[in-house]
Structures are given as C-alpha cells and as structure tokens.
Write an enzyme that holds these catalytic residues in place. Structure first.
Site, PDB file in Angstrom:
ATOM      1  CB  SER A  13      63.316  31.268 -65.836  1.00 39.72           C
ATOM      2  OG  SER A  13      63.205  29.974 -66.327  1.00 39.72           O
ATOM      3  N   GLY A  14      66.139  29.662 -64.789  1.00 41.43           N
ATOM      4  CA  GLY A  14      67.427  29.130 -65.233  1.00 41.43           C
ATOM      5  C   GLY A  14      68.596  29.588 -64.379  1.00 41.43           C
ATOM      6  CB  THR A  38      64.750  23.836 -59.464  1.00 40.15           C
ATOM      7  OG1 THR A  38      63.761  24.779 -59.858  1.00 40.15           O
ATOM      8  CG2 THR A  38      64.112  22.533 -59.145  1.00 40.15           C
ATOM      9  CG  ASN A  62      65.939  25.838 -66.612  1.00 37.02           C
ATOM     10  OD1 ASN A  62      66.475  24.806 -66.993  1.00 37.02           O
ATOM     11  ND2 ASN A  62      65.695  26.104 -65.340  1.00 37.02           N
ATOM     12  CB  SER A  69      61.886  26.295 -67.002  1.00 34.30           C
ATOM     13  OG  SER A  69      61.375  27.393 -66.327  1.00 34.30           O
ATOM     14  CB  SER A  70      60.064  25.215 -61.610  1.00 33.41           C
ATOM     15  OG  SER A  70      61.368  24.803 -61.305  1.00 33.41           O
ATOM     16  N   GLY A 103      61.648  34.143 -59.950  1.00 39.28           N
ATOM     17  CA  GLY A 103      62.199  35.442 -59.584  1.00 39.28           C
ATOM     18  C   GLY A 103      61.478  36.508 -60.375  1.00 39.28           C
ATOM     19  CD  GLU A 147      59.106  35.064 -65.149  1.00 33.81           C
ATOM     20  OE1 GLU A 147      58.037  35.375 -65.689  1.00 33.81           O
ATOM     21  OE2 GLU A 147      59.466  33.882 -64.960  1.00 33.81           O
TER      22      GLU A 147
HETATM   23  N1  LIG Z   1      74.845  24.478 -58.733  1.00 29.80           N
HETATM   24  C1  LIG Z   1      74.754  24.060 -59.980  1.00 29.80           C
HETATM   25  N2  LIG Z   1      75.723  23.298 -60.496  1.00 29.80           N
HETATM   26  C2  LIG Z   1      75.645  22.886 -61.777  1.00 29.80           C
HETATM   27  N3  LIG Z   1      74.664  23.172 -62.631  1.00 29.80           N
HETATM   28  C3  LIG Z   1      73.657  23.952 -62.177  1.00 29.80           C
HETATM   29  C4  LIG Z   1      73.661  24.422 -60.843  1.00 29.80           C
HETATM   30  N4  LIG Z   1      72.569  25.145 -60.688  1.00 29.80           N
HETATM   31  C5  LIG Z   1      71.894  25.128 -61.862  1.00 29.80           C
HETATM   32  N5  LIG Z   1      72.545  24.405 -62.760  1.00 29.80           N
HETATM   33  C6  LIG Z   1      72.161  24.177 -64.168  1.00 29.80           C
HETATM   34  O1  LIG Z   1      71.243  25.117 -64.574  1.00 29.80           O
HETATM   35  C7  LIG Z   1      70.019  24.549 -64.993  1.00 29.80           C
HETATM   36  C8  LIG Z   1      68.861  25.404 -64.548  1.00 29.80           C
HETATM   37  O2  LIG Z   1      68.740  25.324 -63.144  1.00 29.80           O
HETATM   38  P1  LIG Z   1      67.353  25.367 -62.404  1.00 29.80           P
HETATM   39  O3  LIG Z   1      67.632  25.134 -60.980  1.00 29.80           O
HETATM   40  O4  LIG Z   1      66.365  24.477 -63.060  1.00 29.80           O
HETATM   41  O5  LIG Z   1      66.945  26.838 -62.659  1.00 29.80           O
HETATM   42  P2  LIG Z   1      65.644  27.571 -62.091  1.00 29.80           P
HETATM   43  O6  LIG Z   1      64.955  26.643 -61.193  1.00 29.80           O
HETATM   44  O7  LIG Z   1      66.191  28.767 -61.413  1.00 29.80           O
HETATM   45  O8  LIG Z   1      64.885  27.920 -63.296  1.00 29.80           O
HETATM   46  C9  LIG Z   1      70.000  23.194 -64.374  1.00 29.80           C
HETATM   47  O9  LIG Z   1      69.278  22.311 -65.164  1.00 29.80           O
HETATM   48  C10 LIG Z   1      71.465  22.845 -64.322  1.00 29.80           C
HETATM   49  O10 LIG Z   1      71.859  22.321 -65.560  1.00 29.80           O
HETATM   50 MG   LIG Z   2      63.129  25.941 -61.244  1.00 28.90          MG
END
Ligand SMILES: Nc1ncnc2c1ncn2[C@@H]1O[C@H](COP(=O)(O)OP(=O)(O)O)[C@@H](O)[C@H]1O
Ligand SMILES: [Mg+2]
Length: 1107
Positions: free
Chosen positions: A110-111, A115, A160, A163-164, A390, A392
């Site tokens: 997560s984070g 996404t 996050n 977070s999804s 992923g 956890e």
């Molecule tokens: N490629 C990227 N460039 C800039 N910031 C990113 C990038 N990927 C993730 N982030 C930052 O990290 C945060 C968490 O990403 P997210 O995709 O929501 O994580 P996950 O889906 O894996 O939990 C996002 O809100 C964003 O602020």
């Molecule tokens: Mg996500």
C-alpha cells in the site's frame, strides 16, 4: 519515422545499471545500492528484463509530459532509459501489431504507487491510441471511471492518503486497429470493515467526507444530513481532514465524472441516498430492555434517526425496527424467532451498513461497466490492468491479509509460470538448448491454502458450516491437525514435534512461510469474516424498501426466492474469483510493474534501505533476476547487436556485407569471447554472463573514443584541406582581380599622359598658327591703314584743291559780282537819287514793322485782365516797342473791362478798393474779406415786421444793418445789438425789440481802432464832450469788420469831408466814462477753439485772446 533512425540504447548514459539482470555481482546489497543510486538520480524505474521496478518518488517528476510520451512512442523497449511508458508502449504495440492480449500486473504494498502506475499506463495508452470523437469519448469514460471508484473505494490510511481499499482489474478492449472500444472492470474484496470502524489515524471511505463537505445545503437537507462530521459515529474524527485534499472540490469532480461516465441524475442521487443511509445507520443506538422470560432484549434508543432512514429509503419503520430486535431462523419449514440482545443488535446494524456499502460499491462497478462496455460484437483485443494489494505483513495479520497474500501467491505463481514459459518458448523458438533452471516454485504454498480437501480455506469453510459451536480456536485446532506436517505451515500447537519448542509463536496464531516471507496470522475473526453474516430479517427489510436501488441490492430478501442454502463464504467467493482471474491472466501476455515504497513517511528523497530490502524480499525480486538470468542474462537480435559492436572488428567495420548473424559470429571470434559465454539463436545472440556484455560495452566505449579521434583527425584534415583549397582559390581570384586592376590603372595612366602630351602639342601648334594669323592680320590692317591714310591724304589733297578751286571760283564770282555791281552802280548811278538808300532802309523797316503788327494781331492773348500771356518778341530791335505794346494792351483791356461795369458795381469796386487801401498788408483779417461781396444790409429791416418801428424811426438811407456784439467794457461780456449806419448817423438798437439804444451823428465819430490780427474787434471812438460820448466809446466785434470799417470811413468822408482816422494797433485805449481802458490783443492760448474771446483783466485792461 525520423526518430527511429537515432539508434540509442538503454546502455547509454546509464546510472548504475538500468537492467538488474546486468547487475554484477548479484546480491541483495548490490541490488539495493543500484536502486538507491538510481533513485537518488531521479531514475525511479529500473528493469529486471522486461519487468519494471518503480520506486515511488512521492513528488511529481517531469517525466510524464506529452513530449516524453512522444519519446517513448514506437521505440524499442531497451532503446531508452527504463520507464513505465516503455512497458506500456511495448504492451500496446504487441497487442496492436502481434495480436497478443496483454495484461499489466501491478503489485506492491500500500502506497507504493500501484494505482498511480495503473493510471499512467492508461493515460499513455489513451495518448498513443487512435483519435476521433467516438474514440475520445470511450477514452474519457474509461479514464473518468477512476475518480468515481476512488471516491467510493479509496480511503486515507496510515500508509497512503489515497489508498485503494479494493482490488481492481480492468480489461481495456481494442479493435483490430488498436482503437479503444470499451472496458470491463472487476473488483475484489472491498475492505468493508472500514465502513463501521477505522484504525487510528485513518479515515472512512472518501465519499462520506466528500458528500458532507461538498454537497449543497439543499442536497444535505434532502438527505437529512448535517455538514458536521462529528455528528456521525461511523466517521473517525482524528483525521477527518487530509492535508492537501479538498474534499468539496473532489465531490464536484466525482459528480462530474459520474456524469461523463453516464450516470443519470436520478441514479447519482440514489447512490448518494444510500451513502447517507449508511452514515445514518451508524447513529442508531440500542439499549437493553428486560423481558418477561428474563432475557435482555435490545431497543432502539432514539427512533428519530431510524425514522429519517426509513423516509430516505422508503422502508416501513416498524419492519426495520423489528429486524433490529429479532432474528428469524428458518429450518425445514420451521420458523424460529429469537430476540437480539444489544451486542447482537449492534452487530446486525454494522453488518447491514457494511453490506449496504459493499453492495453499493459492486453495483457502481457494474453500472460503470454497463457504460463503458464495448458496443460492438467484433473480436476484441484486450489489455488487462491489475491493481491489487501487494503482499501485506503487518503486526496483526487477519483474514484480509491472509486472503490478500493468497492472491499474491497466485500472482507469483502465474509470474513464474509465464516467465519460465516465455523463456522456454524463446529458447525453443531460437533453437537453443533448454537448460534446467533451479528456482523456487510456490505452487506448494498455493496448494496449502487452496487445496479443496485439506487446504486452509476449505477447512475454514468446513468449520463455518459445521453444526455445533464454532470458534476461531476450533478452526485453529483443525488446522493444527491437518496442516501440521506441511513445510510452510507453523503453529505452536502443531502436533509436529518440530515446532513444540517454538515459543516465538504466540497462541491462537499460525504462521505461513510465503514465497516472500513468513507471515503470522491471528486466527481471531477468521470465522466471522468468512461467514460474512447478514441476518435474513435485515435483508428482507431491505428488499421491502421503496428505494429501487436498495431493493435491487438485496435480491436474497425476496421471500419468493427464499433460499435455505447458505450463501457462499467470503473465502470461497474470493478463491473462485481469484481462480477466474488467474485463468484470465494465463491467456494473456503478462507485463509486470513492481512498485516499491522507499519510505514510510510519504516523503520525497528518502530511501529507507531496510524498508526497501523487506519489499525486495517479499516481492521476490532477486528471485526474479535469478530466473531471468538462469539461462542467458542477455539477448539481442543480430542486427542491433552487429550495429552496436561492429566497430570492434576490422571485418565488420565500417560495413558488413553478409547476413547479420555471420557478422556477429566473425565479431565474437575476433574478440576471442569464450564459446561457453554465448549461444547463437535463430534471430538473437544469447549472452550468458553480464560480464561478457560489459566487456563488450567497455571495448565499444574504448573503440568509440578511438573512432572519435579518427573521425576528428580526418575531419580536421578535411577541414584544413578545404580551408586551404578555399584560400588558394580565393588567392587566385584575388590575384586575377588585382592584375586586372593594375593593368587597368597603368593603361589609364598612359592614356591620360598621351592626352596631356597631345593637348600640349595641339596647343603649341594652335598658338603657332594663331601667331601667324595674327601677324598676317596685322599686316593686312597696316596695309589698310596705310591705304586709308594714303587715300585720306589723296582725298584731302583733292578736297583742298577743290576748295581752293571753289574759293577761287567764288572769289572770282564775288570779285566779278563786286565788279559787276560797281559797274552796275556806276552805270545806274545816274538813274537814282542821292538818298535812295535811306528810303530803301525805311521801306524795309516799314515792311518789317508792318509784318510785326500783322503777326501780332493774330497772336493777341485773351481780354481777361489777369491773363499774363504775351507773345515773344520777334526782333531784338523791337524790344521796347514790344513791352510798350504789352502795357498798352493791358491798360486797354482793363479799361474795356471797367467799361462794362454799372454804377453800382463801380461803387462796390470802389469800396473794395477803398478797403484794400485801408487794410491791405495792415490787418491780418483783410485777405479773407476780399472774396466776400460787401452787402451792407444784412439785416432786412424792411421785411421783418419785428423791426417796423425801428424802420419807421429812420428816414435816411440805411448803409449798414447788421447784428454785432457790443462788448461790455465793465466785464468783457458781449450783447447782441443791431448796428445801423445811415448817411449821417450811427445807430445801435436792441436785437429783440428793435428799440434804438444809442444814436451817434457821424461828425462825432473821431476814430476807429482795431488790432492787426485776424479778429473782428473794433472800437468806435467818439468826440470828447459830444452828447454821444457821455457813456464812452463803443467796443464791438463783428463778422464783417472790414466792410463796416470801410463803409464807415467812406460815409464819414462823403458827409463830413474829413478822413476818419483808422488806427491799427494791438493795444489801444478806449474811453470808459471818465476812465480809459486798455484793450490788449494777445495771440495764442485759446480756451475755446478758434473764436476770439474778451476778458476784463483789471480796471484798466481788457484782454482779447486771438487765435
Ligand atoms: N510515479 C509517481 N510520481 C509521483 N508520485 C507518485 C507516483 N506514484 C505514487 N506517487 C505518490 O504516492 C501516493 C500513493 O500512490 P498509490 O498509487 O495510491 O499507491 P498504491 O495504490 O500502491 O497504494 C500517491 O498518492 C502519490 O502521491
Ligand atoms: Mg492503490
């Protein structure tokens, strides 16, 4: 495409190694160091073969611009530095051009950026695939499904902010051209427990906060909600506001996205109503109430909230109230109703809220699918994007982690399978001998969990369905019995004597050694969560709702479709859906994005090695590299390989004529690379060790430097030579021009010199000729002069001769005449008297005088006495005569003129003459009187009846009758008086009455005095002692002074035979009674213009100012 010609490689300007496969030596430490080095240089992407590792930068990097999209578009995977776009492009092109369905598997904790990565992939594909109104609408809908799902499925967690809380798999469908047609979204395992309770520092799903912050007052009223978060039990308050997140704005974005995706207004409203109902459910509270049978029954504390929920959802309030108090169990046509205690009532309430929300979420996904699904039935190509939790590993891991980790095991399984399969396929395709690769296969762990007979999930289900008391502990006991011998299962109570000593393991826990690490699961809650129980009374109450959406969410509540079979457990549902997903993925070409979270602080620039190390381990990335390197670490098609290294061998440089493979063979032989280090495939060269590749790279770099020097050398030589040639050419041109110029100049000089000489010679010649001509002319002139003189002399001589001759002749004639005359006279003397000469003379004279007079007669001037003309004298000797004649003529014509006068006229002239004699040159007034005729009687007394008496009093002839001013001698003022002069008297009469004032006989007038100036003042002096003189002399002023004085003079003369004395002086005395007054005339300083004024100065002086 021009861009394609610029051949670059991943290996150019590499920071660390861009592809972990090339890492040498390979260890966890080098792996992390490489990642860190790249991360520190903003290189967040690194490859493991075709897998992309992405390290979350936690800040926006300028690497997703449209220019970047263009850079990566249609480039080969290894051509540019590692990027998520390269993977997206590879996947999209292989889908479009090779007709291979693709899936993009994004994993990470997560984070870690999953996404975001999925969105980047989608946006890249959207940017490079077809364009056009229809296609754009599809793209827009696909992209806008994200904000909607994120609002309902994402929440702020400690890891996050966005977070999804669900797994998502999205199939994007394309037509044969690669244009998007639509999509299908599948969701997995929404974390619904969050609806009723959130861990510390976390929030409920975004949509609740968005609705309360962003909805208009009107909408809130309609939903009977209040804006204040603290009013709702389901909303955690300690982190209600998230930094940098504007819930209100996001609410508008979500509503807009819903509209774009195709939600009708009433649908969107229904959705919000359900959300409101869930929120309000949390506020229903229960209290215990004792019943007759001694049991506690729960009652709703405050029915207001319940009432509002029922109004909102159209549920009969009594039905819902009952559902919160009773539980009906139907078994074999038998209905048993039991009351719920308070704890059960709360459980029921939360179960309802969770179910309501998670079903709403599933409904949303289906609704979106309905909008975005492809409209055509044609065959579609599919690109799947999987964004799922992923692996956890928490402090406390429960059912959810177990499920998630199971899913990840499956994904790892598929990864191994597909990667190896692909590797194997490639070897076969390339005709290379397949060597066995030693790697860990996690199929055994998958089996531990999902095996239908003794898998953990199967046993959980069994426990749940088993009659009798079922607890988490009984479940663990069962596990201990069944799985004790499994290599990857550990538990304290396990029968296996191996673990008896393992005190590190707490009670009520079991541990599974996943492929990515060991995870300890708390068994508490497994049974409940697996059961996912919602009392039938509640689902039936929901089904009875007037709200169509809610009704449709609880189909099992329909009594007509009553189903006594238990609904499938959460575990088995998930297992089934994972199985479908796996099946689906297996048919596709996988692309992996492994997301890594560099730190726990959501902060940029921080790389916590321990954290990364942990992730690398459980993501199995080193495994990944090993699998990839098991056979050959590096492979490349012959053409690009030859192209890249051809400069290392004389035969292949600069051009290789034969097939590329032969070229590479020659090249590798030449470089003496050990044969075991490489193999020749059909289209690719396979290099076993990264070392070999780096050696090649080093050689290439070295050689490139040499080549650069060579090129530089040749270029410099060429440049100098061209420069020299250019200089030479220029020099020739300059020389030619200069010569021409010099010649031209010389020629000009010669020409001008020649001209000078020529002109001098010509001048000299001309002057010579001129001189000659001048000489000749002078000679001619001299001749002419001499001739003229000579002729003159001749002529003069002739003239004098002729003159002499004439004189002689004349003399002769005179002499002859004299002689003749004397002879004649002598002859004729006898015929003349002695004084004949005198007679002739007289006669001649007579004749002349006669002629003179005759001529004079004609020349006479006019008879006017004033005509001064007189003809000139013709003969000198008549001068005296002529003058005399003029005088005579003048006198004559004067006489003539006089003779015309009548007596009266004569008198007038006589008078005028008298005046002239008296005043001419004596008084300045005189000249102005010459022109005025003397009229005498200015005042016509005869005619004016006013003066009848006056007229009658006078018998004599009146000579003057005129008005004069009599000056008062006392003060100089004047009075008008009629002045009358008769033959013997001088009379003064009043002008108005005509009465006679004074009468003076003329004999008594002795003198008249006046000034010499241009004034009309005059004094009449009277004889002393006479009667008239008693009052003294008179002083008058008159306009006709000259006339009056003249007439007075003449009359006196004719009457008294005495000349009247007329004194002209500017100062005279006037008798005034006994005194004498001096009248003095002063010229100038007049006050009132040109009229003379009189002023008495003192007793003896009267001053008259004359202009
Ligand atoms: N490629 C990227 N460039 C800039 N910031 C990113 C990038 N990927 C993730 N982030 C930052 O990290 C945060 C968490 O990403 P997210 O995709 O929501 O994580 P996950 O889906 O894996 O939990 C996002 O809100 C964003 O602020
Ligand atoms: Mg996500």
């Amino acid at each position: 495409m021009a861009k394609m010609e610029v051949k670059t490689s991943l290996l150019d300007n590499m920071i660390g190694v861009g592809d972990m496969v090339l890492l040498e030596p390979l260890s966890e430490e080098t792996f992390i160091n490489n990642l860190k080095k790249r991360f520190d240089h903003n290189e967040i992407y690194t490859y493991i073969g075709s897998v992309v590792i992405s390290v979350n930068p936690y800040r926006s990097l300028p690497i997703y611009s449209p220019e970047k999209v263009e850079d990566y578009r249609n480039r080969n995977f290894y051509e540019l530095s590692p990027h998520i776009f390269a993977l997206s492009d590879e996947a999209y092109r292989s889908l479009r051009d090779q007709d291979k369905d693709q899936c993009i598997l994004i994993t990470g904790e997560s984070g870690a950026g999953k996404t975001e990565a999925s969105k980047l992939v989608m946006s890249y594909v959207a940017a490079v695939c077809g364009k056009g109104a229809e296609v754009n609408q599809v793209k827009e809908q696909l992209l806008q499904s994200n904000p909607v799902l994120e609002a309902f499925g994402n929440a702020k967690t400690v890891r996050n902010d966005n977070s999804s809380r669900f797994g998502k798999y999205m199939d994007i469908e394309f037509d044969f051209k690669g244009d998007p047609l639509g999509g299908v979204i599948s969701n997995y395992l929404l974390e619904k427990s969050r609806v009723v309770k959130q861990p510390r520092g976390e929030r409920n799903f975004h949509v609740f906060y968005q609705l309360l912050s962003g909805a208009s007052e009107e909408l809130l009223n309609k939903l009977t909600l209040e804006r204040d978060f603290s009013r709702y039990n389901y909303l955690s308050l300690d982190s209600a506001k998230v930094n940098g997140v504007d819930d209100a704005a996001n609410f508008r974005t979500v509503r807009n996205a819903m509209q774009i995706v195709g939600f009708m207004d009433h649908e969107a409203e229904s959705v919000l109503e359900v959300v409101a109902a869930v929120l309000k459910l949390g506020n229903i509270e229960f209290k215990p109430e004792s019943r007759v049978n001694g049991l506690d029954e729960s009652k709703i504390k405050d029915k207001n909230e319940l009432k509002e929920i029922c109004e909102l959802t159209g549920i009969d309030q009594s039905v819902l109230e009952r559902a919160f108090s009773f539980r009906t169990v139907e078994a074999k046509q038998e209905k048993v109703s039991t009351t719920l205690n308070v704890a059960q009532a709360y459980y029921a309430r939360d179960a309802l809220a969770k179910n309501l929300y998670s079903r709403l979420f599933s409904w949303l996904v289906n609704r979106i699918n309905e909008s975005i699904k492809a409209q055509t039935k044609v065959r579609k190509k599919v690109m799947g994007v999987l964004d799922i939790y992923g692996f956890e590993i928490f402090e406390d891991n429960s059912f959810e982690q177990f499920i998630i980790n199971y899913c990840n095991e499956k994904l790892q399984q598929i990864f191994i399978e597909l990667t190896l399969k692909e590797e194997q396929e490639e070897y076969i395709r390339e005709g290379i001998e397949w060597t066995h690769i030693d790697y860990f296969n996690n199929a055994i762990i998958c089996d531990l969990i999902e095996n239908n007979t003794n898998g953990i999930l199967a046993m959980l289900d069994e426990e749940c369905l088993r009659p009798g008391t079922v607890t988490d502990e009984t479940f663990l006991e069962k596990l201990n019995q069944v799985c004790a011998t499994h290599q990857h299962f550990e538990s304290r109570m396990s029968k296996s004597s191996r673990f008896l000593n393992d005190t590190s393991l707490p009670h009520s826990c079991f541990r599974i050694q996943h492929y990515a690490g060991k995870v300890l699961y708390q068994v508490e809650g497994f049974v409940d969560k697996n059961n996912d129980l919602l009392y039938r009374d509640l689902s039936q109450a929901m089904w009875k709702a007037g709200h169509t959406l809610i009704k449709s969410l609880f189909p099992e509540g329909n009594p007509a479709k009553i189903n006594l079979k238990r609904p499938p457990t959460a575990g088995s549902q998930f297992k089934a859906s994972v199985a479908t997903l796996m099946k689906n993925l297996q048919t596709k070409n996988p692309n992996y994005i492994r997301c890594i979270k560099p730190n726990d602080k959501k902060a940029a620039h921080i790389f916590t090695e321990a954290l990364v190390c942990h992730q690398i381990r459980y993501l199995g990335l080193l495994e990944n590299v090993r699998v990839r390197r098991a056979g050959y670490a590096f492979r490349q098609a012959y053409e690009p390989c030859l192209e890249r290294y051809k400069m290392l061998c004389k035969q292949t440089w600069p051009h290789w004529k034969g097939p590329a493979r032969a070229g590479v063979e020659v090249l590798f032989n030449e470089l003496e690379i050990p044969v075991e280090e490489y193999s020749f495939g059909r289209s690719k060269i396979f290099i076993r060790n990264p070392r070999t590749l780096f050696k090649l790279e080093d050689l290439r770099k070295q050689r490139l430097e040499d080549l650069a020097t060579l090129i530089q050398k040749i270029y410099r030589g060429w440049k100098c030579r061209t420069h020299f040639l250019l200089m030479r050419k220029s020099q020739i041109v300059i020389a030619a021009w200069y010569r021409r110029y010099a010649q031209q100049k010389r020629y000009q000089q010669i020409k001008s010199s020649a001209l000078v000489i020529q002109s001098y010679i010509r001048g000299w010649k001309a002057r010579k000729i001129l001189r000659e001509l001048k000489h000749q002319k002078r000679c001619e002139e001299a001749v002419t002069t001499i001739a003229a003189y000579w002729h003159g002399t001749q002529a003069r001589r002739e003239l004098s001769r002729l003159k002499e001759e004439a004189r002689n002749k004349h003399a002769i004639a005179v002499i002859w005449a004299y002689w003749l005359g004397s002879k004649v006279r002598r002859e004729y003397r006898k015929f003349f008297r002695a004084n004949a000469g005198k007679k002739i003379y007289e006669f001649t004279l007579q004749r002349i005088v006669q002629k003179y007079f005759l001529e004079m007669k004609n020349k006479m001037p006019s008879l006017s006495p004033i005509d001064k003309n007189w003809p000139p004298r013709p003969y000198l000797f008549l001068d005296a005569t002529h003058k005399q004649l003029e005088r005579i003529f003048h006198l004559w014509r004067c006489k003539k003129y006089r003779d015309q006068f009548t007596d009266q006229q004569k008198l007038i002239y006589e008078e005028k003459l008298e005046a002239s004699e008296l005043f001419k040159d004596k008084k300045a007034l005189y000249p102005s009187s010459v022109g005025q005729p003397f009229q005498g009687a200015y005042l016509e007394i005869n005619k004016n009846p006013k003066y009848k008496k006056l007229k009658d009093a006078i018998e004599e002839k009146i000579i003057i009758a005129e008005v004069v001013n009599k000056i008062n001698r006392a003060n100089g003022k004047s009075t008008s008086r009629i002045f009358l002069l008769t033959n013997n008297n001088l009379l003064l009469a009043d002008q108005k009455s005509g009465q006679i004032k004074s009468e003076v006989p003329l004999v008594d007038v002795t003198k008249v005095s006046m000034s010499s100036q241009n004034d009309g003042f005059f004094a009449v002096h009277l004889k002393e002692g006479s009667e008239a003189a008693s009052k003294g002399d008179f002083l008058f002023s008159s306009d006709h002074l000259i006339e009056m004085a003249t007439k007075l003079y003449r009359t006196t003369l004719s009457q008294t035979k005495q000349k009247l004395n007329i004194e002209i002086s500017d100062e005279f005395l006037v008798q005034f009674r006994q005194d004498k007054v001096c009248v003095k005339f002063i010229q100038g300083n007049q006050k009132n213009g040109s009229v003379p004024t009189c002023k008495r100065k003192n007793n003896r002086l009267l001053e008259v100012a004359v202009p």
